[in-house]
Design a protein around this motif. Sequence first.
Motif, PDB file in Angstrom:
ATOM      1  N   ARG A  22       0.857  -1.191   0.000  1.00 31.47           N
ATOM      2  CA  ARG A  22       0.000   0.000   0.000  1.00 31.47           C
ATOM      3  C   ARG A  22       0.888   1.234   0.000  1.00 31.47           C
ATOM      4  N   TRP A  23       0.417   2.257  -0.703  1.00 31.13           N
ATOM      5  CA  TRP A  23       1.201   3.464  -0.912  1.00 31.13           C
ATOM      6  C   TRP A  23       0.347   4.698  -0.675  1.00 31.13           C
ATOM      7  N   LYS A  24       0.975   5.745  -0.153  1.00 33.55           N
ATOM      8  CA  LYS A  24       0.301   7.041  -0.091  1.00 33.55           C
ATOM      9  C   LYS A  24       0.137   7.527  -1.519  1.00 33.55           C
ATOM     10  N   ARG A  25      -0.954   8.226  -1.764  1.00 35.35           N
ATOM     11  CA  ARG A  25      -1.181   8.771  -3.115  1.00 35.35           C
ATOM     12  C   ARG A  25      -0.239   9.942  -3.333  1.00 35.35           C
ATOM     13  N   ALA A  29       5.364   7.272  -4.881  1.00 27.76           N
ATOM     14  CA  ALA A  29       4.911   5.883  -4.800  1.00 27.76           C
ATOM     15  C   ALA A  29       5.287   5.108  -6.059  1.00 27.76           C
ATOM     16  N   TRP A  73      -5.912  10.996   2.542  1.00 27.90           N
ATOM     17  CA  TRP A  73      -5.435   9.905   3.390  1.00 27.90           C
ATOM     18  C   TRP A  73      -5.660   8.539   2.750  1.00 27.90           C
ATOM     19  N   ARG A  74      -6.471   8.486   1.706  1.00 30.71           N
ATOM     20  CA  ARG A  74      -6.696   7.211   1.019  1.00 30.71           C
ATOM     21  C   ARG A  74      -5.405   6.737   0.370  1.00 30.71           C
ATOM     22  N   GLU A  75      -5.182   5.452   0.432  1.00 31.37           N
ATOM     23  CA  GLU A  75      -3.989   4.873  -0.166  1.00 31.37           C
ATOM     24  C   GLU A  75      -4.348   4.127  -1.437  1.00 31.37           C
ATOM     25  N   GLU A  77      -3.154   0.581  -3.667  1.00 33.72           N
ATOM     26  CA  GLU A  77      -2.539  -0.716  -3.401  1.00 33.72           C
ATOM     27  C   GLU A  77      -2.034  -1.303  -4.708  1.00 33.72           C
ATOM     28  N   ASP A  93      -7.584   1.343  -6.162  1.00 32.22           N
ATOM     29  CA  ASP A  93      -7.795   2.655  -5.561  1.00 32.22           C
ATOM     30  C   ASP A  93      -9.269   2.825  -5.212  1.00 32.22           C
TER      31      ASP A  93
END
Length: 160
Positions: A22-25, A29, A73-75, A77, A93
């Motif tokens: 999982r990655w920060k948008r 990334a 805050w949504r990541e 994957e 996403d």
Amino acid sequence: MAHVEQGEQSGQGAQGDEVVRRWKRHPQAVRLARAELRTALAGWGLGAIEGDALLVLSELLTNSVRHAGGSSWREVETRFLLRDGGLRVEVHDASPRPPRPGAPRWEAEGGRGLLVVAAVADDWGCGDRNGPGKYVWAELAPRPAVDEPGRKPVVEARHG
């Protein structure tokens, strides 16, 4: 041609080979995910498709980071799966909007990502997740690698 699938892909690959991160948008990334994919491909003996796989991942993840919208805050994957000796790349996403290949003007600086994916991948598509959003996937079959001039190609893939 893109294909739409229903239901989230989950679980292990056919041989238990799957990498999920999982990655920060954030644009960074993409670089980090490329490093993870490079490591996975080396472990799976799929070096022959590294260039194509990294290009596909870059396009799919960049689209997700730029266009997924929603809360910061949504990541996102990424999932890399070894399947039938080849690779499946998935980017998940929270956006419900399916991707659509563009028809950019020739002078446009962007809008060609999915056209690149369609040209490089053996197949690609999208599906609904269990929860908010979607995932976009692309598959690449193992490519023959020529060991020496005059020799027949050898498929680079780990068996067993």
